[in-house]
Scaffold this active site. Sequence first.
Site, PDB file in Angstrom:
ATOM      1  N   HIS A 102      27.795   0.561 -20.696  1.00  0.00           N
ATOM      2  CA  HIS A 102      28.283   1.345 -19.458  1.00  0.00           C
ATOM      3  C   HIS A 102      28.799   2.855 -20.713  1.00  0.00           C
ATOM      4  CE1 HIS A 102      32.437   0.149 -17.903  1.00  0.00           C
ATOM      5  NE2 HIS A 102      32.353   1.978 -18.294  1.00  0.00           N
ATOM      6  N   ASP A 126      26.705  -5.733 -17.698  1.00  0.00           N
ATOM      7  CA  ASP A 126      27.068  -4.252 -18.243  1.00  0.00           C
ATOM      8  C   ASP A 126      28.399  -4.927 -19.828  1.00  0.00           C
ATOM      9  OD1 ASP A 126      28.205  -1.858 -18.735  1.00  0.00           O
ATOM     10  OD2 ASP A 126      30.189  -2.244 -18.173  1.00  0.00           O
ATOM     11  N   SER A 149      37.551   1.157 -20.241  1.00  0.00           N
ATOM     12  CA  SER A 149      35.790   0.657 -20.110  1.00  0.00           C
ATOM     13  C   SER A 149      36.232   0.238 -21.427  1.00  0.00           C
ATOM     14  CB  SER A 149      34.864   2.152 -19.861  1.00  0.00           C
ATOM     15  OG  SER A 149      35.030   2.267 -18.272  1.00  0.00           O
TER      16      SER A 149
END
Length: 698
Positions: free
Chosen positions: A251, A298, A386
């Site tokens: 992402h 991811d 992240s």
Amino acid sequence: MKRKILLLACLLIGGASFAQQQGDGGTPRTAPMSKISNDIPVQQFAAPNIAALKNEDAINDVEKTGPWRFGFNNYTNLNLTNSGAWTDLSNGGKIWQLAVECENALTVNLTFEGVVIPEGNELYVFNPQKDFILGNFTQNHVYDGQLGTELVPGSTVIVEYYVAPENISVSHSLTIGTVTHGYRTANEFMEKAFGSSGSCNMNSACPDGIPWENQIRGAVMLVSGSNGFCSGSMINNTQNDGTPYVLTANHCSTSGGGPTNWIFRFNWQSAACSNPGSSPSFVSLSGSILRAKRTPSDFCLVEITGGLINGTVPESYNTYFPGWDNSDVIPATAMCVHHPSGDIKKLAFDDDALQHNGSGGMPSSENNSQWVVQWDRNTTTEGGSSGSPLFDQLGRIVGQLWGGGASCSNLNSPDYYGKVSYSWEPSGSNSTNQLKYWLDPNNDGNTSLAGYDPITYCNSTFDYSTTEELCFGDNTGSVDVSFLTGITTGATFDIGNGPQASGIFTGLPQGSYTVVVIDGEFCSTNVQVTIGGPAQMTTGGGTTFETSPFNGTVNLSVFGGTSPFTYDWTGPNGFTATTEDLPGVEGGVYSVTVTDANGCTTTANYTVYSVVSVENINMVTFKMYPNPSNGVFNISMDNADAIEYSINVTDISGRSVYTSSMSNEMHTIDMGAMSNGTYMLHFSDGENSIIKKIVLDK
């Protein structure tokens, strides 16, 4: 009985002055300016709606499902023909300059497109005061015609493109495609982006991070989409060749533009456990190529393309390539290194076994593709974390951060990490959506891989020697210790009664000491200790001697015992051993428990830091000490010959701060006038070289 004397060293890491580096270094060809010259055209951009942007951020930051946005992108088309101004130079070359101003911006960063920089030409980006300079950029820093720049503090940047006389008729070009208005970083260093994360976040230099020094070296912060921060890590492959792969979250790659202009920031971290008073130094590379990515777990794997030396990250960047585990075996504990909210490196720890995630929690189209993490030690992650690596108890990457609600205000909320095991070779996958193709290129079938260190800093063999056999037997009397230096006799200290006794002695001045241990029967043994000298380690049966030679503290433990003795070692990455001699260990904290034939035991810790004291170059033994130092570093050579050896010390950005040479047995480097921090010592005989990390801590 036989006594054992064990010498231990604890080294402190000093602070670093603020510096930054992207490009090959150097100075723009124009004279220094205190303000923008009227001759340089200025391209102005109005301020965006900051209140509306921050309202969006308040929602987007919570779940960590995208990069931590720090800026607003202005898309433009400023090039060498429609903007700026050219100036002819007396040497036959010419310079193009353009000032870019973003109203009320805290930082400005640029993304270039269509970049062509023939050899001899130069590209720089800097602020009007020229105290923050990026460049020299060459074609080596460009990938697919694109180049992203680091964040320049302030609201204005100047772009300077120099064309060498021999390249006047050679094709050269660049276009500024994106101008990013930073609205929550840079000038907020002291209160926002630097120091922006929650107060519970733990700096990477805190004691909890000592066993994870290599993993910390491998972690990076990245800028994606020109305006967002994420975290990531270098990662090793089975060829152990330093291929500059970076693992992050998928992402993080969805914010537009792809990874061709991403920025990878190394070493942006505190030198101490507490937050420093100003931003630490850092170094950056730009540009990468997408290798593989996949949504269900991811993950995103990219390979850095810009600014490499011999196909890998420059040695002066002091990076590490962590290993991995794809077995899907549940880790007993875990930790991560991350850049929350665009802040300096932080640590988070889960002291319990991880959990598999089924269909609950963060949504995924496939079950069990994630690890569930519940943070301990009052640590957490935040937006900007992240893509951060999740390490198992052996220091191997097992996942990267997908998302979750954990924060300093919500410590009980779990986080979710996409599994390396699930990303390895999913059913029906190919090279574009699996890790195996890139991280196991020879199809060796490894389920785990150790890390790769391009520069070995640690003295990998402990220096052991055995003392003479002493007459203590099972000592039950009092034990005294005396410190003698030169002809001055220090005080004698009673450190208690056997069979175990200990004492801590602080504030000792730098110098050489003879430590005398005396038991109740007046039998004694002597040990030489140097405060401020190279770390040493000696053992003999039954006695543990520990010193921190750089802070003047000596810890002494004495116990009587009867041979034979047994040894139990534990250390980082699951290390265990039962031998007296312990060669070939990596950096970290090691604990040794010595037990005699009667069950009498003592335990002490030995900390191996990234320092090297002895190596060989061209059959000559090279020693460097002390490290860290309060200003003076000593170099000695055994078997020195007539060859002249060059000495060059650079700061972490690669800038030379000290040069000299030596051809005899001793040389002293005086760095007392320099700022605290980490430096690189380059020692060469013209053909062979040794590179050391040295720490100045005054």
